[in-house]
Design an enzyme around this catalytic site. Structure first.
Site, PDB file in Angstrom:
ATOM      1  N   GLY A  39       0.884  -1.417  -0.018  1.00 14.98           N
ATOM      2  CA  GLY A  39       0.324   0.051   0.131  1.00 14.98           C
ATOM      3  C   GLY A  39       1.376   1.112  -0.221  1.00 14.98           C
ATOM      4  CB  SER A  40      -0.144   4.908  -0.454  1.00 17.33           C
ATOM      5  OG  SER A  40       0.556   6.348  -0.490  1.00 17.33           O
ATOM      6  CE  LYS A 481      30.823  10.517 -35.909  1.00 16.60           C
ATOM      7  NZ  LYS A 481      30.593  11.439 -35.187  1.00 16.60           N
ATOM      8  CB  SER A 549      26.874   4.561 -31.376  1.00 18.84           C
ATOM      9  OG  SER A 549      27.786   4.884 -32.776  1.00 18.84           O
TER      10      SER A 549
END
Length: 640
Positions: A39-40, A481, A549
């Protein structure tokens, strides 16, 4: 006189031994109920368990004295004993007045044995609640009578449903703080039943109670004459929450193989369901190879029969291959074996679940590489509605399709909680990031098989006088790259090599034109490119992939698509400041002004390789120098 005294002592000891044996026999014959409280925050879960232990007189005098002392120091119940401190054992829990870890307690009454898990209510510790629920037969969902149902009430109920719990006690706690009001209780009970109507629970028993003062916990409350249902302990002692082991097929996940000598080969593990006896036929789940049980071995000697929950070693009549990760099963009720299936997943990690990303999938005994191929929908914890989603965030629940690298044996989770459950492990951090429950295999996967081809990758590459390779250039935008990859391809082409470049910008004009730059789309971008690169390598080509990437996980996923030695990670290492200075496309200027969102290095992270195959530090070196180095590297290793 001495003989008489010795005889009396011997008789007393014999009586004590007899009493102990009788007590142990009595305990063995009692059924066991596993339950949890959930429960809470601050709904009274720990207090309720403490009250149960206190009222059933299972607290020793020294524990009670320590509890009274701790109540004065850490307690929140004024002059009264703070029963929550019995199970909130961590110092941080006592200081903050919350439950963080799962606390297990054993207790017993004249009718039944119990193992109770006190689970945390804080959203941050939802994974711990799921851990406690994974083995429970019943859940006590506590609701503060003053607050009514909250988000955690719903979330924990949905998780309990997903994890196979079929019996619920709705404990409307702190009823004393609303004057033992019947209307409040009935309203909360009606709200909960309306919410949980589609969760598949077999029983929902609402009980109004005050855990602090013991009303309707172990005794009937004089303050609520209007309530005529069972008190909590009475219900726990009588509820039939355990499925019959006799009705479930035999499942024996093999944990390890014992081979102490040439005459003994046994398979050790714990029976997940069903029963097995000497001479019974069994089948290896994945291979389908049959045999019979020769012996059932335990530390205390051989057994004629073993049942669910027993840890045993099984010897077979035939020398067949059964390794860890496989299962021995009933021949007439075999599990499913598949490499694609649908599952419900509870996500535990601050980094979102992303379709296309690779995770380790770990079952009771098996471990395989896996990929979330599709997130079908997210489950709204407030309405139980199915919502479209591209990712699962922390504590969210969703339904996914999963592909694994090699087939696994499983049962749907609804039929067997042991063989139908799994966890997902982050490949880099080794952290548990999610828990899953398999619903069914994807039948279409059984209709797809690899087609044997006469012309192989090796023969294609041999014709070209080269070895297939994928050079994966990674680095920030502007690092160089594409420039380096382009120059390298020109040089390889002149020398007669067969190559192809997959460039990040170029691919987004066609194959990946439907993808944006969110984290989810970046993962899918790399997944697609990795598959294309694999096909090109299969054609015998030297493939040059130039992509930012940014995530290690996706670069690792691409590597695992290739054969050993085929994937070459090239880290084009250019400092961020240098990339901003170069800014060949003017993108950094726009990103720094906020005109471009999710730009790597600015408002989206870049995870540099930890162990790149080739590390190119570009500052102070010309592209031509680095291309010469790359060509020499490839030639020395026989790629060209």
């Amino acid at each position: 006189m001495r003989n008489i005294a010795e005889q009396a002592l011997a008789e007393t000891q014999a009586a004590e031994v007899q009493d102990i044996r009788a007590y142990l026999a009595e305990q063995e014959n009692k059924t066991l109920l596993r339950f949890l409280t959930c429960g809470s925050v601050d709904d009274g879960k720990s207090t309720l368990i403490g009250r149960l232990l206190y009222d059933t007189k299972l607290i020793f005098e020294d524990q009670l004295a320590a509890l009274e002392r701790d109540s004065r120091k850490h307690g929140t119940a004024g002059e009264d004993i703070d029963f929550a401190l019995l199970v909130d054992g961590l110092e941080a829990e006592r200081e903050q007045g919350i439950t963080i870890d799962v606390a297990y307690r054993f207790f017993s009454t004249s009718k039944r044995k119990f193992i109770v898990a006190d689970t945390p209510g804080h959203e941050q510790y939802t994974r711990n609640m799921a851990t406690g629920a994974s083995t429970a037969d019943l859940a006590i969902v506590l609701v503060d009578a003053r607050q009514g149902m909250l988000v955690q009430t719903r979330r924990h109920s949905i998780i309990a449903s997903l994890l196979g719990i079929r019996h619920i006690v709705l404990a409307v706690n702190k009823i004393d703080l609303v004057g033992f009001d019947q209307t409040v209780f009935e309203r909360i009970a009606a709200d909960y039943k309306a919410f949980a109507g589609n969760l598949g629970f077999e029983s929902i028993v609402p009980i109004p109670m005050s855990a602090r003062y013991g009303d309707n916990v172990t005794r009937v409350s004089e303050h609520m004459p209007w309530y005529d249902g069972p008190v909590l302990l009475q219900h726990l002692e009588t509820v039939d929450a355990q499925p019959s082991a006799e009705n479930r097929p035999f499942r024996f996940p093999v944990q390890y193989v014992l081979r102490p000598n040439l005459d003994f080969r046994g398979f050790a593990g714990t029976i997940a369901s069903g029963t097995i006896a000497e001479g019974d036929p069994v089948v290896v789940a994945k291979s389908g190879k049959p045999s019979r049980v020769k012996r059932i071995v335990t530390y205390d000697g051989d057994l004629k029969q073993a049942v669910e929950g027993q840890a045993v070693t099984i010897m077979l009549e035939d020398e067949i291959e059964v390794s860890r990760g496989n299962m021995l099963v009933a021949p007439d009720a075999r599990p499913q074996v598949a490499d694609q299936f649908q599952a419900k997943i509870i996500w535990f990690n601050e980094h979102a679940l992303l379709p296309g990303r690779s995770y380790l999938l770990r079952t009771e005994t098996d471990q395989v590489n896996s990929t979330i191929t599709e997130l079908k929908y997210r489950i709204n914890v407030n309405s139980f509605a199915h919502e479209a989603a591209k990712s699962l965030e922390l504590n969210e629940v969703g339904v996914c399709n999963i592909s694994v690298q090699s087939p696994i044996a499983f049962d749907p989770f609804g039929e067997n909680r042991t063989t139908g459950a799994f966890v997902l492990i982050d490949r880099l951090t080794n952290a548990t990031v999610g828990a899953g429950m398999i619903t069914h295999s994807l039948r279409r996967a059984a209709n797809i098989h690899w087609q044997a081809l006469d012309v192989t990758k090796h023969s294609r590459a041999e014709q070209k006088h080269q070895k297939p390779a994928v050079l994966w250039f990674t680095g920030l935008s502007g690092s160089g790259k594409s420039t380096i990859a382009n120059l390298l391809e020109k040089k390889l082409h002149v020398s007669g090599r067969h190559t192809y470049i997959l460039d990040g910008d170029n691919v987004r004009h066609g194959l990946n034109r439907d993808l944006g730059f969110t984290e989810e789309d970046r993962v899918e971008n790399i997944r697609r490119v990795g598959e294309v690169a694999r096909l090109m390598a299969d054609a015998g080509l030297i493939v040059l992939v130039s992509f930012i990437s940014p995530f290690r996980a996706e670069r690792r996923m691409a590597r695992e698509l290739m054969e050993e030695g085929e994937f070459i990670e090239v880290f084009v290492d250019t400092p961020f400041e240098e990339c901003v200075k170069r800014d060949p496309k003017g993108l950094y200027a726009r990103a720094l002004k906020g005109e471009i969102k999710n730009f790597t290095g600015v408002d989206s992270p870049y995870e540099p390789p930890e162990q790149a195959d080739i590390h190119l530090q570009t500052v102070g070196r010309s592209p031509e120098e680095m291309v010469d180095y790359l060509e020499d590297w490839l030639r020395e290793r026989g790629y060209c």
